[in-house]
Write a protein that holds these residues in place. Structure first.
Motif, PDB file in Angstrom:
ATOM      1  N   ASP A  91       0.855  -1.195   0.000  1.00 18.04           N
ATOM      2  CA  ASP A  91       0.000   0.000   0.000  1.00 18.04           C
ATOM      3  C   ASP A  91       0.886   1.239   0.000  1.00 18.04           C
ATOM      4  OD1 ASP A  91       0.348   1.268   2.770  1.00 18.04           O
ATOM      5  OD2 ASP A  91      -0.196  -0.766   3.349  1.00 18.04           O
ATOM      6  N   TRP A  92       0.259   2.359  -0.284  1.00 14.84           N
ATOM      7  CA  TRP A  92       0.979   3.634  -0.330  1.00 14.84           C
ATOM      8  C   TRP A  92       0.345   4.590   0.677  1.00 14.84           C
ATOM      9  CZ3 TRP A  92       0.339   0.160  -4.104  1.00 14.84           C
ATOM     10  CH2 TRP A  92       1.483  -0.242  -4.799  1.00 14.84           C
ATOM     11  N   GLY A  93      -0.002   3.998   1.817  1.00 18.57           N
ATOM     12  CA  GLY A  93      -0.719   4.755   2.835  1.00 18.57           C
ATOM     13  C   GLY A  93       0.179   5.308   3.921  1.00 18.57           C
ATOM     14  N   ARG A  94      -0.351   5.280   5.115  1.00 11.31           N
ATOM     15  CA  ARG A  94       0.241   5.948   6.268  1.00 11.31           C
ATOM     16  C   ARG A  94       1.621   5.416   6.686  1.00 11.31           C
ATOM     17  NH1 ARG A  94      -3.383   6.033  11.664  1.00 11.31           N
ATOM     18  NH2 ARG A  94      -4.121   7.976  10.774  1.00 11.31           N
ATOM     19  N   GLY A  95       1.855   4.148   6.476  1.00 15.17           N
ATOM     20  CA  GLY A  95       3.136   3.562   6.882  1.00 15.17           C
ATOM     21  C   GLY A  95       3.160   3.232   8.373  1.00 15.17           C
ATOM     22  N   ILE A  96       4.242   2.554   8.775  1.00 12.84           N
ATOM     23  CA  ILE A  96       4.371   2.075  10.164  1.00 12.84           C
ATOM     24  C   ILE A  96       5.620   2.708  10.778  1.00 12.84           C
ATOM     25  CG2 ILE A  96       4.666   0.024  11.610  1.00 12.84           C
ATOM     26  CD1 ILE A  96       3.396  -1.631   9.353  1.00 12.84           C
ATOM     27  N   ASP A  97       5.454   3.332  11.934  1.00 12.39           N
ATOM     28  CA  ASP A  97       6.584   4.010  12.591  1.00 12.39           C
ATOM     29  C   ASP A  97       7.650   3.019  13.048  1.00 12.39           C
ATOM     30  OD1 ASP A  97       5.423   6.462  12.315  1.00 12.39           O
ATOM     31  OD2 ASP A  97       4.333   6.329  14.220  1.00 12.39           O
ATOM     32  N   ASP A  98       7.217   1.937  13.685  1.00 20.17           N
ATOM     33  CA  ASP A  98       8.154   0.987  14.274  1.00 20.17           C
ATOM     34  C   ASP A  98       7.684  -0.430  13.904  1.00 20.17           C
ATOM     35  OD1 ASP A  98       9.593  -0.736  15.902  1.00 20.17           O
ATOM     36  OD2 ASP A  98       9.524   0.592  17.647  1.00 20.17           O
ATOM     37  N   VAL A  99       8.283  -0.960  12.850  1.00 19.80           N
ATOM     38  CA  VAL A  99       7.817  -2.248  12.323  1.00 19.80           C
ATOM     39  C   VAL A  99       8.028  -3.369  13.341  1.00 19.80           C
ATOM     40  CG1 VAL A  99       8.259  -4.009  10.557  1.00 19.80           C
ATOM     41  CG2 VAL A  99       8.099  -1.609   9.901  1.00 19.80           C
ATOM     42  N   GLU A 100       9.165  -3.345  14.023  1.00 21.57           N
ATOM     43  CA  GLU A 100       9.445  -4.419  14.984  1.00 21.57           C
ATOM     44  C   GLU A 100       8.370  -4.470  16.072  1.00 21.57           C
ATOM     45  OE1 GLU A 100      13.083  -5.740  17.800  1.00 21.57           O
ATOM     46  OE2 GLU A 100      13.575  -4.416  16.135  1.00 21.57           O
ATOM     47  N   ARG A 101       8.008  -3.309  16.552  1.00 17.48           N
ATOM     48  CA  ARG A 101       6.973  -3.246  17.590  1.00 17.48           C
ATOM     49  C   ARG A 101       5.615  -3.672  17.017  1.00 17.48           C
ATOM     50  NH1 ARG A 101       5.016   2.463  19.994  1.00 17.48           N
ATOM     51  NH2 ARG A 101       4.810   2.653  17.761  1.00 17.48           N
ATOM     52  N   ALA A 102       5.311  -3.221  15.795  1.00 16.62           N
ATOM     53  CA  ALA A 102       4.017  -3.562  15.179  1.00 16.62           C
ATOM     54  C   ALA A 102       3.874  -5.063  15.002  1.00 16.62           C
ATOM     55  CB  ALA A 102       3.878  -2.854  13.830  1.00 16.62           C
ATOM     56  N   ARG A 103       5.004  -5.758  14.808  1.00 14.59           N
ATOM     57  CA  ARG A 103       4.944  -7.209  14.588  1.00 14.59           C
ATOM     58  C   ARG A 103       4.788  -8.014  15.872  1.00 14.59           C
ATOM     59  NH1 ARG A 103       8.976  -9.067   9.776  1.00 14.59           N
ATOM     60  NH2 ARG A 103       8.306 -11.061  10.642  1.00 14.59           N
ATOM     61  N   GLN A 104       4.933  -7.371  17.004  1.00 10.49           N
ATOM     62  CA  GLN A 104       4.768  -8.097  18.276  1.00 10.49           C
ATOM     63  C   GLN A 104       3.316  -8.560  18.416  1.00 10.49           C
ATOM     64  OE1 GLN A 104       7.275  -8.673  20.574  1.00 10.49           O
ATOM     65  NE2 GLN A 104       8.588  -7.734  19.023  1.00 10.49           N
ATOM     66  N   PRO A 105       3.096  -9.832  18.793  1.00 11.02           N
ATOM     67  CA  PRO A 105       1.716 -10.279  19.009  1.00 11.02           C
ATOM     68  C   PRO A 105       1.041  -9.411  20.074  1.00 11.02           C
ATOM     69  CG  PRO A 105       3.224 -12.150  19.031  1.00 11.02           C
ATOM     70  CD  PRO A 105       4.071 -10.906  18.998  1.00 11.02           C
ATOM     71  N   ALA A 106      -0.201  -9.076  19.826  1.00 11.98           N
ATOM     72  CA  ALA A 106      -1.042  -8.277  20.722  1.00 11.98           C
ATOM     73  C   ALA A 106      -0.706  -6.788  20.700  1.00 11.98           C
ATOM     74  CB  ALA A 106      -1.013  -8.800  22.155  1.00 11.98           C
ATOM     75  N   PHE A 107       0.204  -6.368  19.797  1.00 10.56           N
ATOM     76  CA  PHE A 107       0.382  -4.921  19.656  1.00 10.56           C
ATOM     77  C   PHE A 107      -0.628  -4.409  18.628  1.00 10.56           C
ATOM     78  CE2 PHE A 107       1.695  -1.175  17.376  1.00 10.56           C
ATOM     79  CZ  PHE A 107       1.995  -0.318  18.405  1.00 10.56           C
ATOM     80  N   THR A 108      -1.359  -3.387  19.009  1.00  9.39           N
ATOM     81  CA  THR A 108      -2.282  -2.759  18.057  1.00  9.39           C
ATOM     82  C   THR A 108      -2.379  -1.270  18.345  1.00  9.39           C
ATOM     83  OG1 THR A 108      -4.529  -2.778  17.152  1.00  9.39           O
ATOM     84  CG2 THR A 108      -4.344  -3.242  19.502  1.00  9.39           C
ATOM     85  N   THR A 109      -2.636  -0.514  17.298  1.00  8.59           N
ATOM     86  CA  THR A 109      -2.920   0.906  17.494  1.00  8.59           C
ATOM     87  C   THR A 109      -4.418   1.166  17.388  1.00  8.59           C
ATOM     88  OG1 THR A 109      -2.467   1.237  15.141  1.00  8.59           O
ATOM     89  CG2 THR A 109      -0.686   1.772  16.684  1.00  8.59           C
ATOM     90  N   SER A 110      -5.178   0.065  17.234  1.00  6.77           N
ATOM     91  CA  SER A 110      -6.625   0.210  17.103  1.00  6.77           C
ATOM     92  C   SER A 110      -7.277   0.256  18.481  1.00  6.77           C
ATOM     93  CB  SER A 110      -7.179  -0.973  16.306  1.00  6.77           C
ATOM     94  OG  SER A 110      -8.581  -0.927  16.302  1.00  6.77           O
ATOM     95  N   SER A 111      -8.298   1.080  18.606  1.00  7.43           N
ATOM     96  CA  SER A 111      -9.024   1.128  19.875  1.00  7.43           C
ATOM     97  C   SER A 111     -10.245   0.220  19.835  1.00  7.43           C
ATOM     98  CB  SER A 111      -9.441   2.566  20.182  1.00  7.43           C
ATOM     99  OG  SER A 111     -10.094   3.091  19.056  1.00  7.43           O
ATOM    100  N   ASP A 112     -10.464  -0.407  18.674  1.00 10.67           N
ATOM    101  CA  ASP A 112     -11.593  -1.321  18.523  1.00 10.67           C
ATOM    102  C   ASP A 112     -11.220  -2.677  19.144  1.00 10.67           C
ATOM    103  OD1 ASP A 112     -13.410  -3.210  17.615  1.00 10.67           O
ATOM    104  OD2 ASP A 112     -13.581  -2.322  15.611  1.00 10.67           O
ATOM    105  N   PRO A 113     -11.993  -3.142  20.154  1.00 10.05           N
ATOM    106  CA  PRO A 113     -11.638  -4.403  20.820  1.00 10.05           C
ATOM    107  C   PRO A 113     -11.656  -5.622  19.897  1.00 10.05           C
ATOM    108  CG  PRO A 113     -13.755  -3.564  21.618  1.00 10.05           C
ATOM    109  CD  PRO A 113     -13.178  -2.500  20.740  1.00 10.05           C
ATOM    110  N   ASP A 114     -12.291  -5.478  18.720  1.00 10.30           N
ATOM    111  CA  ASP A 114     -12.263  -6.587  17.756  1.00 10.30           C
ATOM    112  C   ASP A 114     -10.868  -6.789  17.168  1.00 10.30           C
ATOM    113  OD1 ASP A 114     -14.859  -7.196  18.095  1.00 10.30           O
ATOM    114  OD2 ASP A 114     -15.576  -6.217  16.256  1.00 10.30           O
TER     115      ASP A 114
END
Ligand SMILES: Nc1ncnc2c1ncn2[C@@H]1O[C@H](COP(=O)(O)OP(=O)(O)OP(=O)(O)O)[C@@H](O)[C@H]1O
Ligand SMILES: [Mg+2]
Length: 157
Positions: A91-114
């Motif tokens: 994609d050519w969207g917002r991008g990820i600030d810290d990929v290593e952190r984003a890949r950690q299980p249970a890391f999310t920036t979403s506030s939606d509990p789903d």
């Protein structure tokens, strides 16, 4: 009687590229397209299901995170490699600030509990190699490689 749909050829020159908008229903379209393309290789049905989950998680992330306001462009590309499949979701969207952190299980920036932060964990579990490259403000490339267990010498399921 309807004629059987011909299977794609695993010829290494063969590839697929699908461009869609990042609307959630298109995740289904992308995962089905990749599944049909992958069917030319000796994947088991269970492996194809894993591939479908991985692709829909990656495309779903584009809808949810890459383009949170307006839908944007998503490209899904697949090609055959020596003994497996390589799938890119870009994609050519917002991008990820810290990929290593984003890949950690249970890391999310979403506030939606789903959304429990498990998408990358599924991609990791259901493919052999997962590479994520991202530039904040420019977009993200998720590259997944998967080889049929049968091709790797394992017994088919
Ligand atoms: N294509 C993307 N563009 C921008 N940010 C992304 C992208 N993909 C993932 N992310 C970021 O990485 C985080 C983790 O993604 P992951 O798919 O693991 O979990 P999630 O999408 O938050 O939740 P879930 O997949 O369980 O619904 C996201 O919360 C988001 O911040
Ligand atoms: Mg996700």
């Amino acid at each position: 009687m309807a004629e059987a749909v011909p299977r794609p050829t695993a010829d290494r020159r063969n590839y697929m590229k699908l461009e869609v908008t990042s609307l959630p229903p298109n995740a289904e379209l992308c995962r089905l397209a990749v599944a049909v393309f992958a069917a030319a290789l000796p994947f088991t049905l269970a492996e194809i299901e894993e591939l479908k989950v991985a692709v829909s998680e990656a495309v779903g992330n584009c809808a949810l995170h890459a383009y949170p306001e307006d839908p944007g462009r998503v490209e899904v590309r697949a090609r055959y490699e020596d003994v497996g499949l390589c799938v890119d979701v870009q994609d050519w969207g917002r991008g990820i600030d810290d990929v290593e952190r984003a890949r950690q299980p249970a890391f999310t920036t979403s506030s939606d509990p789903d959304h429990m932060g498990l998408g990358f964990a599924f991609m990791e579990q259901f493919t052999d190699v997962l590479e994520v490259t991202s530039t904040p403000g420019s977009g993200t490339l998720v590259r997944m490689r998967k080889r049929p267990a049968a091709a790797a010498g394992g017994a088919p399921a």
